[in-house]
Design a protein around this motif. Structure first.
Motif, PDB file in Angstrom:
ATOM      1  N   TYR A   1      43.604  27.931  42.573  1.00 34.79           N
ATOM      2  CA  TYR A   1      44.214  29.183  42.791  1.00 34.79           C
ATOM      3  C   TYR A   1      43.529  29.783  44.114  1.00 34.79           C
ATOM      4  O   TYR A   1      44.145  30.724  44.855  1.00 34.79           O
ATOM      5  CB  TYR A   1      43.912  30.326  41.576  1.00 34.79           C
ATOM      6  CG  TYR A   1      44.551  31.677  41.578  1.00 34.79           C
ATOM      7  CD1 TYR A   1      45.798  31.993  41.450  1.00 34.79           C
ATOM      8  CD2 TYR A   1      43.829  32.769  41.872  1.00 34.79           C
ATOM      9  CE1 TYR A   1      46.267  33.058  41.466  1.00 34.79           C
ATOM     10  CE2 TYR A   1      44.351  34.132  42.232  1.00 34.79           C
ATOM     11  CZ  TYR A   1      45.371  34.152  42.201  1.00 34.79           C
ATOM     12  OH  TYR A   1      46.117  35.381  42.018  1.00 34.79           O
ATOM     13  N   THR A   2      42.039  29.823  43.885  1.00 38.30           N
ATOM     14  CA  THR A   2      41.433  30.390  45.168  1.00 38.30           C
ATOM     15  C   THR A   2      42.007  29.580  46.482  1.00 38.30           C
ATOM     16  O   THR A   2      41.954  30.186  47.509  1.00 38.30           O
ATOM     17  CB  THR A   2      39.788  30.169  44.967  1.00 38.30           C
ATOM     18  OG1 THR A   2      39.601  30.929  43.684  1.00 38.30           O
ATOM     19  CG2 THR A   2      38.976  30.824  45.948  1.00 38.30           C
TER      20      THR A   2
ATOM     21  N   VAL B   1      45.331  30.935  47.423  1.00 37.46           N
ATOM     22  CA  VAL B   1      44.843  32.664  47.984  1.00 37.46           C
ATOM     23  C   VAL B   1      44.407  32.516  49.209  1.00 37.46           C
ATOM     24  O   VAL B   1      45.202  33.227  50.183  1.00 37.46           O
ATOM     25  CB  VAL B   1      43.858  33.247  47.145  1.00 37.46           C
ATOM     26  CG1 VAL B   1      43.315  34.562  47.646  1.00 37.46           C
ATOM     27  CG2 VAL B   1      44.560  33.748  45.573  1.00 37.46           C
TER      28      VAL B   1
ATOM     29  N   THR C   1      50.234  37.791  50.787  1.00 38.72           N
ATOM     30  CA  THR C   1      49.187  38.278  49.719  1.00 38.72           C
ATOM     31  C   THR C   1      49.937  37.580  48.467  1.00 38.72           C
ATOM     32  O   THR C   1      51.068  37.544  48.127  1.00 38.72           O
ATOM     33  CB  THR C   1      49.448  39.855  49.598  1.00 38.72           C
ATOM     34  OG1 THR C   1      49.026  40.441  50.549  1.00 38.72           O
ATOM     35  CG2 THR C   1      48.959  40.377  48.412  1.00 38.72           C
TER      36      THR C   1
ATOM     37  N   PRO D   1      49.626  38.189  41.223  1.00 40.03           N
ATOM     38  CA  PRO D   1      49.550  37.087  40.241  1.00 40.03           C
ATOM     39  C   PRO D   1      50.347  37.985  39.024  1.00 40.03           C
ATOM     40  O   PRO D   1      49.952  39.039  39.065  1.00 40.03           O
ATOM     41  CB  PRO D   1      48.161  37.127  39.843  1.00 40.03           C
ATOM     42  CG  PRO D   1      47.488  38.276  40.465  1.00 40.03           C
ATOM     43  CD  PRO D   1      48.316  38.656  41.620  1.00 40.03           C
TER      44      PRO D   1
ATOM     45  N   THR E   1      41.372  37.423  42.717  1.00 32.95           N
ATOM     46  CA  THR E   1      42.634  37.739  43.784  1.00 32.95           C
ATOM     47  C   THR E   1      42.273  38.873  44.621  1.00 32.95           C
ATOM     48  O   THR E   1      41.840  39.981  44.234  1.00 32.95           O
ATOM     49  CB  THR E   1      43.816  38.349  42.833  1.00 32.95           C
ATOM     50  OG1 THR E   1      44.419  37.416  41.809  1.00 32.95           O
ATOM     51  CG2 THR E   1      45.114  38.735  43.530  1.00 32.95           C
TER      52      THR E   1
ATOM     53  N   LEU F   1      48.336  43.466  40.719  1.00 30.75           N
ATOM     54  CA  LEU F   1      48.361  42.484  39.576  1.00 30.75           C
ATOM     55  C   LEU F   1      49.534  42.790  38.737  1.00 30.75           C
ATOM     56  O   LEU F   1      49.741  43.963  38.221  1.00 30.75           O
ATOM     57  CB  LEU F   1      46.924  42.680  38.575  1.00 30.75           C
ATOM     58  CG  LEU F   1      46.674  41.612  37.511  1.00 30.75           C
ATOM     59  CD1 LEU F   1      45.079  41.849  37.377  1.00 30.75           C
ATOM     60  CD2 LEU F   1      47.496  41.674  36.599  1.00 30.75           C
TER      61      LEU F   1
ATOM     62  N   LYS G   1      42.674  46.912  40.264  1.00 32.37           N
ATOM     63  CA  LYS G   1      44.024  46.474  41.019  1.00 32.37           C
ATOM     64  C   LYS G   1      45.276  47.566  40.701  1.00 32.37           C
ATOM     65  O   LYS G   1      44.845  48.499  39.804  1.00 32.37           O
ATOM     66  CB  LYS G   1      44.557  45.438  40.259  1.00 32.37           C
ATOM     67  CG  LYS G   1      43.416  44.071  40.684  1.00 32.37           C
ATOM     68  CD  LYS G   1      43.530  43.788  42.159  1.00 32.37           C
ATOM     69  CE  LYS G   1      42.450  42.905  42.564  1.00 32.37           C
ATOM     70  NZ  LYS G   1      42.138  42.709  43.981  1.00 32.37           N
TER      71      LYS G   1
END
Ligand code: TNX
Length: 505
Positions: free
Chosen positions: A225-226, A229, A238, A241, A301, A306, A337
């Motif tokens: 995931y990182t 991103v 951007t 998620p 994130t 979010l 977020k």
């Protein structure tokens, strides 16, 4: 195969069409063996974007195209006017002596590179050396987006797509100045993001057979995931998620039976029914779980949003829905977020910072209008225009048809500021085209549903409303057939479009 009739693009023959285009036919610039790229002094971002441009141009041209701060006929400069053009705006001047791009921020340089790419002949997209005169049409473009948010959503819960597939998808969508990738990470069938402390989410619900009809396995580790991103950020995208709740949660309940009302395990589901599962609004375990998930997703994130889903909660009573959402909203704020939710969320009173994403086909929606009146922003994703998972025609092998059939003219023929009463231009954060994956198993399937319709939504999101013109769009879109063939991107050959020939496999 030669393609003489289509060899040259005019200065405005770009998708999304630029805000302001002033051609100067006497000022074409031709990229040659000695051309170099000069980037803004002291800017690592500009240097990186220069390298990206060089990497695009080198295979087909065979030119060295060195990138540096000292000299170069193609200049990528960071002395633009941010007050006028914002972060994503740019000015592009093409003259016989060279090309100058001016932007206030790196995102604007990146947007300009996407424009330049489309101004070159389609052969520029080839993986190997092409004969070619690499001419760019002369003149000036001044460009900036209509909306800040121009998104695409990929559902990796119904069918999983790998990091490499998602990166490839990202590479394709940024050509159309898409700047948000919404990842639908969880649903009834599967849970596709590893969460610290809750290993069964992915070990069980990301395991073999968790996709629709038993496809799978698949999930993103935290490192995956990182990596995504970071890859997205390098392309000014951007990641948004989405953890869908309180409905669409069967996969979480399969992994952790304490998340059900009676604590008894539920059976995995790989069918495509919706609206049957729900988190339990009156149970503290629910919120302990959600806080862990929200904390972790927020920490992974860097983007501001979010997405908490909130759609199709038919198995949650109205009262429980309200209780639940009112418990979850502060959790998202606590971890820094901004909430996005499908517009059902707007049935609950929302903080101004919350964003409602309209996804239905009805002509009005009271909740969304009320949220807009209270200062919340709206993302427009009406299913009958923007849903990339709808079939093109009755003959389409892929896709669904509950929101109707969507050909290219239908995807293009609407305006987001006219879609819902009470939700005008100022209320809009932007537009998004969601791609649900019940029927999609491969990257080629995903591409086939995306192209050629995503460019329509991208143009609606970027270009000034006054430029909206179906014939013009159709003719500009036609030039993408030989580009997509060379890029290895599958697309639906919509008969409405006078596709340009060319591009042997
Ligand atoms: C509705 S759109 C859903 C999804 C389905 C989609 C299929 C939305 C917020 N929910 O669960 O996948 O239709 O088109």
């Amino acid at each position: 195969m030669s393609e003489p009739a289509f060899q040259r693009s005019g200065l405005g023959d770009v998708i999304p069409v630029p805000a302001d285009v002033r051609p100067d036919p006497a000022a074409d610039f031709t990229i040659g063996p000695g051309t170099a790229i000069r980037t803004a002094p002291g800017s690592a971002d500009a240097a990186r974007i220069g390298e990206l441009l060089a990497a695009l141009l080198r295979p087909a041209t065979g030119y060295a195209l060195p990138v540096g701060e000292e000299r170069g006929e193609i200049a990528l400069l960071l002395d633009g006017d941010g007050d006028q053009d914002g972060d994503e705006g740019y000015r592009l001047d093409i003259a016989a002596s060279g090309v100058t791009v001016r932007a206030a921020a790196p995102a604007g340089l990146f947007a300009a590179v996407q424009t330049l790419r489309q101004l070159l002949p389609a052969a520029i997209e080839a993986a190997g050396l092409q004969p070619g005169a690499w001419a760019l049409p002369g003149g000036r473009i001044v460009d900036r987006p209509r909306f800040a948010y121009r998104g695409v959503m990929l559902d990796i819960a119904r069918h999983f797509f790998t990091v490499d597939e998602i990166k490839s998808y990202l590479d394709s969508v940024v050509q159309f100045k898409i700047n948000h990738l919404h990842l639908h990470l969880t649903d009834d069938q599967g849970w596709r993001l590893e969460i610290d402390g809750w290993p069964r989410l992915t070990a069980v619900s990301g395991g073999a057979g968790t996709g629709v009809d038993g496809a799978g396995p698949g999930y993103l580790t935290r490192a995956d995931y990182t990596d995504l991103v970071t890859y997205a950020a390098e392309r000014f995208v951007t990641i948004v998620p989405e953890i869908d709740m309180p409905g669409h949660v069967n996969a979480a309940q399969v992994a952790y039976p304490e998340l059900t009302a009676d604590g008894v395990a539920v059976a995995p589901r790989t069918d495509t029914e919706v609206g049957y599962s729900s988190f339990v609004a009156g149970k503290e375990e629910t919120y302990a779980f959600i806080e862990d998930v929200v904390r972790e997703v927020a920490a992974l994130t860097p983007g501001p949003y979010l997405h908490i889903g909130g759609d199709e909660a038919q198995a949650t009573t109205a009262e429980d829905y309200r209780t639940f959402i009112q418990r979850v909203l502060p959790l998202v704020a606590k971890y820094g977020k901004r909430v996005i939710g499908w517009h059902e969320l707007a049935g609950v009173e929302l903080p101004e910072t919350a964003v409602a994403q309209y996804w239905r086909i009805e002509a009005t929606d009271e909740g969304t209008a009320r949220a807009a009146a209270n200062g919340s922003k709206v993302i427009m994703s009406p299913a009958d225009r923007t849903y990339l998972d709808m079939k093109y025609t009755e003959q389409s092998l892929l896709g669904l048809d509950w929101a109707g059939l969507i050909d290219v003219e239908r995807a293009y023929g609407w305006d987001p500021a006219d879609r819902l009463p009470g939700v005008g231009e100022e209320a809009l954060l932007g537009v998004e085209a969601p791609l649900w994956s019940e029927t999609l198993r491969s990257l080629a399937d995903v591409q086939t549903m995306t192209y050629p319709r995503l460019p329509a939504v991208a143009e609606i999101g970027w270009s000034p409303r006054a430029t909206h013109d179906w014939e013009s769009f159709r003719d500009r879109l036609a030039a993408f057939a030989p580009r997509w063939r060379r890029q290895g991107i599958a697309f639906h050959p919509s008969p409405e479009i006078p596709w340009h020939p060319g591009a042997p496999e």
